[in-house]
Scaffold this motif. Structure first.
Motif, PDB file in Angstrom:
ATOM      1  N   ILE A  38      78.264   5.273  43.915  1.00  0.00           N
ATOM      2  CA  ILE A  38      77.513   6.779  43.715  1.00  0.00           C
ATOM      3  C   ILE A  38      78.364   7.666  44.178  1.00  0.00           C
ATOM      4  CG2 ILE A  38      75.510   8.036  44.330  1.00  0.00           C
ATOM      5  CD1 ILE A  38      74.119   5.573  44.761  1.00  0.00           C
ATOM      6  N   ALA A  39      78.579   8.789  43.215  1.00  0.00           N
ATOM      7  CA  ALA A  39      79.352   9.832  43.689  1.00  0.00           C
ATOM      8  C   ALA A  39      79.104  10.653  44.806  1.00  0.00           C
ATOM      9  CB  ALA A  39      79.388  10.951  42.433  1.00  0.00           C
ATOM     10  N   ARG A  40      80.162  10.836  45.772  1.00  0.00           N
ATOM     11  CA  ARG A  40      80.116  11.831  46.936  1.00  0.00           C
ATOM     12  C   ARG A  40      81.281  12.671  46.511  1.00  0.00           C
ATOM     13  NH1 ARG A  40      80.683   7.069  51.314  1.00  0.00           N
ATOM     14  NH2 ARG A  40      81.950   6.232  49.630  1.00  0.00           N
ATOM     15  N   PRO A  41      81.171  13.918  47.077  1.00  0.00           N
ATOM     16  CA  PRO A  41      82.107  15.011  47.006  1.00  0.00           C
ATOM     17  C   PRO A  41      83.123  14.728  48.046  1.00  0.00           C
ATOM     18  CG  PRO A  41      80.161  15.745  48.067  1.00  0.00           C
ATOM     19  CD  PRO A  41      79.687  14.505  47.709  1.00  0.00           C
ATOM     20  N   SER A  42      84.286  15.032  47.483  1.00  0.00           N
ATOM     21  CA  SER A  42      85.371  15.029  48.288  1.00  0.00           C
ATOM     22  C   SER A  42      85.294  16.334  49.388  1.00  0.00           C
ATOM     23  CB  SER A  42      86.696  14.842  47.507  1.00  0.00           C
ATOM     24  OG  SER A  42      87.807  15.113  48.308  1.00  0.00           O
ATOM     25  N   THR A  43      85.860  16.225  50.371  1.00  0.00           N
ATOM     26  CA  THR A  43      86.128  17.511  51.259  1.00  0.00           C
ATOM     27  C   THR A  43      87.043  18.406  50.878  1.00  0.00           C
ATOM     28  OG1 THR A  43      87.592  16.454  52.976  1.00  0.00           O
ATOM     29  CG2 THR A  43      84.932  16.334  53.253  1.00  0.00           C
ATOM     30  N   PHE A  44      88.040  18.298  50.230  1.00  0.00           N
ATOM     31  CA  PHE A  44      89.347  19.063  49.952  1.00  0.00           C
ATOM     32  C   PHE A  44      89.347  19.064  48.453  1.00  0.00           C
ATOM     33  CE2 PHE A  44      92.163  15.709  49.001  1.00  0.00           C
ATOM     34  CZ  PHE A  44      91.690  14.688  50.010  1.00  0.00           C
ATOM     35  N   ILE A  45      88.937  18.608  47.252  1.00  0.00           N
ATOM     36  CA  ILE A  45      89.243  18.467  46.194  1.00  0.00           C
ATOM     37  C   ILE A  45      88.968  19.677  45.425  1.00  0.00           C
ATOM     38  CG2 ILE A  45      88.916  17.317  43.745  1.00  0.00           C
ATOM     39  CD1 ILE A  45      88.464  14.803  45.145  1.00  0.00           C
ATOM     40  N   ARG A  46      89.911  20.333  44.835  1.00  0.00           N
ATOM     41  CA  ARG A  46      89.693  21.766  44.183  1.00  0.00           C
ATOM     42  C   ARG A  46      89.469  21.471  42.652  1.00  0.00           C
ATOM     43  NH1 ARG A  46      91.312  25.793  47.301  1.00  0.00           N
ATOM     44  NH2 ARG A  46      92.806  25.380  49.148  1.00  0.00           N
ATOM     45  N   PHE A  48      85.317   7.143  40.729  1.00  0.00           N
ATOM     46  CA  PHE A  48      86.059   7.044  39.443  1.00  0.00           C
ATOM     47  C   PHE A  48      85.280   6.296  38.557  1.00  0.00           C
ATOM     48  CE2 PHE A  48      89.377   4.383  37.268  1.00  0.00           C
ATOM     49  CZ  PHE A  48      89.813   5.322  36.365  1.00  0.00           C
ATOM     50  N   ASP A  49      85.271   7.020  37.376  1.00  0.00           N
ATOM     51  CA  ASP A  49      84.700   6.314  36.090  1.00  0.00           C
ATOM     52  C   ASP A  49      85.899   6.039  34.995  1.00  0.00           C
ATOM     53  OD1 ASP A  49      83.531   5.457  33.576  1.00  0.00           O
ATOM     54  OD2 ASP A  49      81.777   6.860  33.819  1.00  0.00           O
ATOM     55  N   PRO A  50      86.146   4.753  34.636  1.00  0.00           N
ATOM     56  CA  PRO A  50      87.376   4.757  33.914  1.00  0.00           C
ATOM     57  C   PRO A  50      87.108   5.089  32.474  1.00  0.00           C
ATOM     58  CG  PRO A  50      86.440   2.513  34.317  1.00  0.00           C
ATOM     59  CD  PRO A  50      85.693   3.442  35.234  1.00  0.00           C
ATOM     60  N   TYR A  51      85.935   5.168  31.931  1.00  0.00           N
ATOM     61  CA  TYR A  51      85.562   5.658  30.584  1.00  0.00           C
ATOM     62  C   TYR A  51      85.527   7.295  30.686  1.00  0.00           C
ATOM     63  CZ  TYR A  51      84.383   0.790  30.290  1.00  0.00           C
ATOM     64  OH  TYR A  51      84.498  -0.550  30.242  1.00  0.00           O
ATOM     65  N   ALA A  52      85.482   7.892  31.783  1.00  0.00           N
ATOM     66  CA  ALA A  52      85.030   9.483  31.768  1.00  0.00           C
ATOM     67  C   ALA A  52      86.247  10.232  30.949  1.00  0.00           C
ATOM     68  CB  ALA A  52      85.018   9.909  33.374  1.00  0.00           C
ATOM     69  N   LEU A  78      88.743  -0.353  42.264  1.00  0.00           N
ATOM     70  CA  LEU A  78      87.136  -0.538  42.583  1.00  0.00           C
ATOM     71  C   LEU A  78      86.486  -1.058  41.548  1.00  0.00           C
ATOM     72  CD1 LEU A  78      84.781  -0.340  44.610  1.00  0.00           C
ATOM     73  CD2 LEU A  78      84.654   1.996  43.885  1.00  0.00           C
ATOM     74  N   PHE A  79      86.932  -0.551  40.337  1.00  0.00           N
ATOM     75  CA  PHE A  79      85.876  -0.908  39.117  1.00  0.00           C
ATOM     76  C   PHE A  79      86.239  -2.514  38.689  1.00  0.00           C
ATOM     77  CE2 PHE A  79      85.804  -1.679  34.353  1.00  0.00           C
ATOM     78  CZ  PHE A  79      84.711  -1.155  34.262  1.00  0.00           C
ATOM     79  N   VAL A  80      87.431  -2.880  39.013  1.00  0.00           N
ATOM     80  CA  VAL A  80      87.513  -4.149  38.690  1.00  0.00           C
ATOM     81  C   VAL A  80      86.987  -5.226  39.859  1.00  0.00           C
ATOM     82  CG1 VAL A  80      89.526  -6.320  38.527  1.00  0.00           C
ATOM     83  CG2 VAL A  80      89.705  -3.990  37.541  1.00  0.00           C
ATOM     84  N   ALA A 101      84.640  18.014  39.690  1.00  0.00           N
ATOM     85  CA  ALA A 101      84.412  16.457  40.043  1.00  0.00           C
ATOM     86  C   ALA A 101      84.330  15.652  38.984  1.00  0.00           C
ATOM     87  CB  ALA A 101      82.930  16.805  40.789  1.00  0.00           C
ATOM     88  N   ILE A 102      85.065  14.231  39.452  1.00  0.00           N
ATOM     89  CA  ILE A 102      84.844  13.242  38.341  1.00  0.00           C
ATOM     90  C   ILE A 102      83.307  12.766  38.167  1.00  0.00           C
ATOM     91  CG2 ILE A 102      85.751  11.140  37.917  1.00  0.00           C
ATOM     92  CD1 ILE A 102      88.172  11.726  39.696  1.00  0.00           C
ATOM     93  N   LYS A 103      82.915  12.595  37.107  1.00  0.00           N
ATOM     94  CA  LYS A 103      81.632  11.954  36.866  1.00  0.00           C
ATOM     95  C   LYS A 103      81.373  10.777  37.771  1.00  0.00           C
ATOM     96  CE  LYS A 103      81.629  11.226  32.382  1.00  0.00           C
ATOM     97  NZ  LYS A 103      81.172  10.951  31.145  1.00  0.00           N
ATOM     98  N   ALA A 104      80.279  10.637  38.226  1.00  0.00           N
ATOM     99  CA  ALA A 104      79.762   9.464  39.127  1.00  0.00           C
ATOM    100  C   ALA A 104      79.907   8.354  38.257  1.00  0.00           C
ATOM    101  CB  ALA A 104      78.595   9.746  39.688  1.00  0.00           C
TER     102      ALA A 104
END
Length: 293
Positions: A28-36, A136-140, A2-4, A39-42
């Motif tokens: 823009i970040a949206r929360p995943s329904t099942f990720i424990r 996903f932020d490749p710099y995070a 997506l970044f590319v 959260a990855i930075k938006a």
């Protein structure tokens, strides 16, 4: 990923946009329904557009906003469809779907995708979400400290010990987004319990994070506030990486026997990337249809 692709999308748009235009809203970040996991930075969270249009109204009073918006949506759709035509679908997607025992469950308009299969007397369900790639932020994942915050001698020492770090850093920027997997293994008719394994697919590898055991498999399957609370109360076991090494190896072999392997790890990020583009085009068309109605 997506970044590319965002960079590719941005290039033709700069011909018609003023400086400072932001990437499209799907970043823009949206929360995943099942990720424990945390959260990855938006991606680019500070680029929210101000709604005030007072300064432009005098020049746009005679513009039919609905017509202009519809035309702009058409333009965005054309850009995305051109990208889709020019991009070849990764061979990993067709290879996996043709040769894997898993059945794909992908509902148009929904973020979560599932893979299901039977293995002996087990029922296996793997869930993952396109939210991971839009977040996903490749710099995070850079170091917690910026270079100018580190002691100079530390920077020099790192460069001497790792002269290829600069090249590695460039490669990391092109690395795909880590996609979280929720792996549910049940034995219907034999036991009411279930294993739920949190793992990550990235760079052709499956990395196990945690293993949960639920005495009632429905707690893992049902998406409700009550079930979510019950899941949160379950002891998660120690972090997978802290387990005895032999136990880790055997658990990894346990998963590989069930088709949770490198082939899956390559397929998932590629499929998420392709689905994200499809869903964005679908979203654009739905908004245009609504505006034109």
């Amino acid at each position: 990923m997506l970044f590319v692709r965002n960079l590719a999308r941005a290039a033709p748009r700069t011909l018609s946009r003023t400086a400072g235009a932001s990437l499209r809203p799907s970043a823009i970040a949206r929360p995943s329904t099942f990720i424990r996991s945390p959260a990855i930075k938006a991606l680019l969270p500070t680029r929210a557009a101000a709604f005030s249009t007072t300064a432009r109204r005098s020049q746009e009073d005679d513009v039919d906003v609905d017509v202009a918006l519809s035309a702009k949506l058409d333009s965005e759709i054309q850009i995305e469809e051109d990208i889709k035509v020019n991009e070849q679908q990764p061979a990993s997607i067709k290879d996996f779907l043709d040769n894997s025992p898993f059945e794909l469950v992908d509902t148009p308009g929904q973020e979560v995708v599932k893979l299901t299969r039977s293995f002996n007397e087990e029922k296996i369900t793997i869930s993952f979400s396109i939210a991971d790639i839009t977040n996903f932020d490749p710099y995070a994942e850079d170091n917690l400290f910026e270079e100018d915050e580190l002691p100079e001698e530390s920077l020099q020492s790192d460069k001497q010990q790792n002269p290829d770090d600069a090249l590695d850093g460039e490669a990391d920027e092109d690395a795909g987004a880590p996609i979280n997997l929720s792996i549910l293994i049940e034995k219907p008719g034999k036991t009411d319990g279930a294993l739920n394994i949190d793992a990550t697919a990235r760079d052709g590898e499956i990395v196990v994070d945690n293993m949960f055991f639920y005495e009632d498999a429905t707690v893992a399957r049902i998406d409700s506030p009550e079930a979510a609370q019950k899941r949160a109360d379950v002891y998660p076991g120690p972090p997978f990486g802290s387990l005895d090494e032999d136990l880790q190896v055997l658990m990894e072999r346990f998963l590989e026997e069930r088709g949770i392997n490198e082939s899956l790890a390559v397929f998932v990020p590629d499929y998420v990337d392709a689905k994200e583009q499809q869903e964005y085009i679908r979203w654009l068309k739905n908004v245009r249809t609504f505006v034109d109605a």
